[in-house]
Scaffold this active site. Structure first.
Site, short mmCIF file in Angstrom:
data_model
loop_
_atom_site.label_atom_id
_atom_site.label_comp_id
_atom_site.label_asym_id
_atom_site.label_seq_id
_atom_site.Cartn_x
_atom_site.Cartn_y
_atom_site.Cartn_z
N GLY A 236 -40.69 45.90 -33.33
CA GLY A 236 -41.27 44.34 -33.66
C GLY A 236 -42.41 44.12 -34.29
N GLY A 238 -42.59 44.10 -37.44
CA GLY A 238 -42.01 43.69 -38.82
C GLY A 238 -41.48 44.59 -39.92
N LYS A 239 -41.26 45.79 -39.54
CA LYS A 239 -40.79 47.00 -40.44
C LYS A 239 -39.65 46.27 -41.18
CE LYS A 239 -40.69 49.93 -37.39
NZ LYS A 239 -40.95 49.10 -36.04
N THR A 240 -38.53 45.94 -40.45
CA THR A 240 -37.36 45.72 -41.08
C THR A 240 -37.54 44.27 -42.02
OG1 THR A 240 -36.09 46.34 -39.33
CG2 THR A 240 -34.96 44.96 -40.76
N GLU A 455 -52.12 38.95 -4.43
CA GLU A 455 -52.68 38.26 -5.82
C GLU A 455 -54.17 38.21 -5.65
OE1 GLU A 455 -50.97 38.68 -8.17
OE2 GLU A 455 -48.91 38.88 -7.11
P1 ADP Z 1 -39.33 46.00 -36.67
O1 ADP Z 1 -38.19 46.34 -37.78
O2 ADP Z 1 -40.54 46.50 -37.05
O3 ADP Z 1 -38.96 46.58 -35.17
P2 ADP Z 1 -38.69 43.39 -37.18
O4 ADP Z 1 -38.99 43.36 -38.72
O5 ADP Z 1 -37.23 43.42 -36.84
O6 ADP Z 1 -39.46 44.49 -36.45
O7 ADP Z 1 -39.47 42.14 -36.52
C1 ADP Z 1 -38.59 41.27 -35.87
C2 ADP Z 1 -39.05 39.82 -35.74
O8 ADP Z 1 -40.50 39.43 -35.75
C3 ADP Z 1 -38.81 39.25 -37.36
O9 ADP Z 1 -37.59 39.02 -37.82
C4 ADP Z 1 -39.81 38.29 -37.36
O10 ADP Z 1 -39.35 37.02 -37.01
C5 ADP Z 1 -41.21 38.61 -36.39
N1 ADP Z 1 -42.13 39.40 -37.05
C6 ADP Z 1 -42.39 40.52 -36.95
N2 ADP Z 1 -43.68 40.85 -37.50
C7 ADP Z 1 -44.02 39.75 -38.20
C8 ADP Z 1 -45.06 39.49 -39.08
N3 ADP Z 1 -45.81 40.16 -39.63
N4 ADP Z 1 -44.99 38.15 -39.72
C9 ADP Z 1 -44.09 37.06 -39.24
N5 ADP Z 1 -42.96 37.58 -38.54
C10 ADP Z 1 -43.05 38.78 -37.91
ZN ZN Z 2 -49.13 43.25 -7.32
MG MG Z 3 -36.52 47.06 -37.27
#
Ligand code: ADP
Ligand code: ZN
Ligand code: MG
Length: 643
Positions: A236, A238-240, A455
């Protein structure tokens, strides 16, 4: 987040393929038709040959002869079917003369108007004459229908089979083809502008784009253009997204495939897909190949106990293709992974993925940038505080933040707001972090009281211990799977945590159950603490085996199964005695945490009661409301780890 739908690459081979199988299909179809025709003709001529055609005059003569051999004549339109005495099926057939009626021609029913014995006597001598309605054509249709229906069924079935076979054929033809997709020019382009933060990663990638656009510039200086770039980072981050931005920026063909797609293939297909992918990319050079989630095929070859022979072939093919690149092939391979530690080392050697680009979890200012990207175009109230949200979300990935932005919009819509408010942000944040509030979940008074003390226990221990993050909010409104929540928020992002901090985290996690024990007695153990205890167990384990924080194992780390250093089949790479030592160290950490929590809560019993009471009254207490209550809490000497 849904990926953009990618345009499939046209496969020129498929056309020829389709033509070929069309031909096969029509030949087969003709064959079936011929069989069908032959069958019809055969069955028709068969019925003809079965009955002998005789002249009508002959029939009439015999019908009028008491000694004649005809027992029954069935007249259907112009056709007469003649059944002989002693037979029960017609064996002869005849046609009516064109002149006049059959009666005119002398075919008379001799037994007309007779009854009883007289009739049966007559019937023995003379034929019964039956006039049937002229259902001839219908009869034929019916006959033919009965014959044809099964044939039609067979034909339909056969062509269905053929179509199945053909599509299976197509599929198996495409098995070897990579599912690699070209990013279509018609799709909305992602550029580096859409990727917030991660400046250094973007810079590295921008350089790659430059290599592809101006190879001469680098060649002149004798620089080798990199072949493989590995994007590494948490899920998550943003590699892809970044790889797609490269595609958008580079203006060269961009072939993308995901490692997980290899997994769904038949034996031997993975490797041929790789071959196909690379040959396509070479034909379209300069170009980029993107292999997402490469760890799915390229995990350590010894780390899966030989289970992955297919993956191994795929991986080998990737290596072979990359080694086979000419220096000026103009193809750059970008791969992404969440697990560099799991990758086969062979992938990381020079000439392969020798460039690494680390994509990290966003820092506070990057989180703000990412939030801005995702709130762009969404109506927000003027006083909406994205900075506060960015501050609260330490440890969140870009994907988490995108998710929060989306949840905030959904929350606002659900609440009927015209624009997204700060309350919507908070709800979205907590919803994404823990799960939706479950106000409808009914807790009885006893459960509410237990939850309130539980809590309050977390909050007080966390507040009192010097290396714990401050308490941000406490609530006894059920959310997600928990009965209540105590939030601690770091005042700023930190990359490292000290052993003191970690021990304080362990102690405050224990605070819930210990508070229950102090108030309700040591036998009143509830299930409300199971996730706390899981967290304690996991954190304590990683402190011992990964961080070298054990009392008797200080500075020693131990290979773990989770990081792929060994498998169940290869067994632990250390002795049973070491394993026992590790277990003992983990237990020591958790015992110490429980002890410290107990000391803190016993020393602050009055504050514990007060906080629980306030929680029962108000359900949720924010930082400002917690302040006056927690102010009176003190840390007892015995719970201190350091001066
Ligand atoms: P990864 O491939 O690293 O698991 P993704 O590229 O699939 O992550 O990221 C998932 C989503 O999170 C993206 O489609 C985007 O909406 C959001 N996101 C992640 N990193 C960023 C960033 N640096 N800037 C803007 N959006 C981001
Ligand atoms: Zn607890
Ligand atoms: Mg990915």
């Amino acid at each position: 987040m849904a990926e953009n739908i990618k345009k499939p690459v046209a496969r020129p081979n498929n056309k020829a393929n389709a033509n070929k199988s069309n031909m096969v299909r029509s030949v087969l179809f003709t064959f079936v038709l011929i069989c069908f025709g032959a069958f019809i003709i055969a069955s028709m001529t068969q019925s003809k040959t079965q009955k002998t055609e005789v002249p009508i005059s002959d029939v009439i003569q015999r019908a009028n002869d008491p000694e004649g051999n005809i027992s029954k004549i069935t007249v259907t339109g112009e056709t007469l079917d003649i059944t002989l005495k002693g037979n029960d099926q017609p064996t002869e057939t005849s046609r009516k003369d064109s002149s006049g009626t059959l009666y005119d021609q002398g075919l008379i029913n001799h037994c007309d108007d007779m009854m009883g014995d007289e009739l049966s006597d007559c019937q023995e001598k003379y034929p019964t004459i039956e006039y049937k309605e002229d259902t001839n054509t219908w009869g034929i249709i019916l006959d033919v229908g009965l014959t044809v229906l099964p044939i039609i069924a067979i034909v339909v079935f056969l062509s269905w089979m053929m179509r199945q076979a053909q599509s299976a054929n197509n599929q198996s033809m495409s098995f070897g083809k990579s599912k690699a997709r070209l990013y279509g020019a018609d799709k909305k382009k992602v550029t580096f502008k859409d990727v917030a933060g991660n400046e250094s990663a973007k810079q590295d990638l921008a350089e790659i784009v430059d290599f592809l656009k101006n190879p001469k510039k680098y060649e002149k200086l004798g620089a080798k253009i990199p072949r493989g770039v590995l994007l590494a980072g948490d899920p998550g981050t943003g590699k892809t997204l970044m790889a797609r931005a490269v595609a958008g920026e580079a203006d060269v063909p961009f072939f993308s495939i995901s490692g997980s797609e290899f997994a769904e293939m038949f034996v031997g297909v993975g490797a041929s897909r790789v071959r196909d992918l690379f040959s396509k990319a070479k034909k379209n050079a300069p170009s980029i190949i993107f292999i997402d989630e490469i760890d799915a095929v390229a995990h350590k070859r010894d780390a899966r106990g030989g289970a992955g022979r297919e993956d191994e072939q795929t991986l080998n093919q990737i290596l072979v293709e990359m080694d086979g690149f000419d220096n000026d092939s103009g193809v750059i391979v970008i791969a992404a992974t969440n697990r560099v530690d799991m990758l086969d080392k062979a992938l990381l050697r020079p000439g392969r993925f020798d460039r690494h680009v680390n994509v990290t979890l966003p820092e506070r200012k990057d989180r703000l940038e990412i939030l801005k990207v995702h709130f762009k175009g969404k109506p927000v109230e003027e006083n909406v505080d994205l900075e506060a949200l960015a501050k609260k979300t330490a440890g969140s990935s870009g994907a988490d933040l995108a998710n929060i932005a989306n949840e905030a919009a959904i929350t606002a819509a659900r609440e009927g707001h015209k624009a997204i408010s700060n309350a919507d942000l908070t709800e979205a944040f907590e919803r994404v972090a823990i799960g939706p509030e479950r106000k409808s979940k009914v807790m009885n008074d006893k459960e509410r009281k237990i939850t309130a003390y539980h809590e309050a226990g977390h909050a007080i221990v966390g507040h009192v211990l010097p290396d714990s993050d401050p308490v941000h909010k406490v609530t006894i409104i059920p959310r997600g799977r928990t009965g209540g929540v105590t939030w601690f928020l770091p005042p700023e992002d930190r990359s490292y945590k000290s052993i003191y901090e970690l021990k304080d985290i362990l102690a405050r996690a224990m605070g819930g159950r210990i508070a229950e024990k102090i108030i309700f007695g040591k036998d009143a153990v509830t299930t409300g603490a199971s996730s706390d205890l899981t967290n304690v167990a996991e954190l304590a384990k990683s402190m011992i085996i990964e961080e070298g924080m054990g009392e008797g194992t200080r500075n020693l780390v131990f290979p773990s199964e989770a990081t792929g250093y060994y498998t169940i089949s290869t067994g632990k790479p250390y002795s049973e005695k070491t394993a026992e030592l590790i277990d003992a160290e983990i237990k020591m950490l958790s015992d110490e945490a429980a002890k410290r929590a107990e000391e803190v809560l016993k020393a602050n019993k009055a504050v514990l009661d007060k906080l629980a009471e306030e929680l029962l009254a108000h359900e949720t207490l924010e930082e400002a409301e917690l302040e006056p209550i927690l102010k009176g809490a003190r840390i007892p000497e015995i719970a201190k780890l350091h001066k």
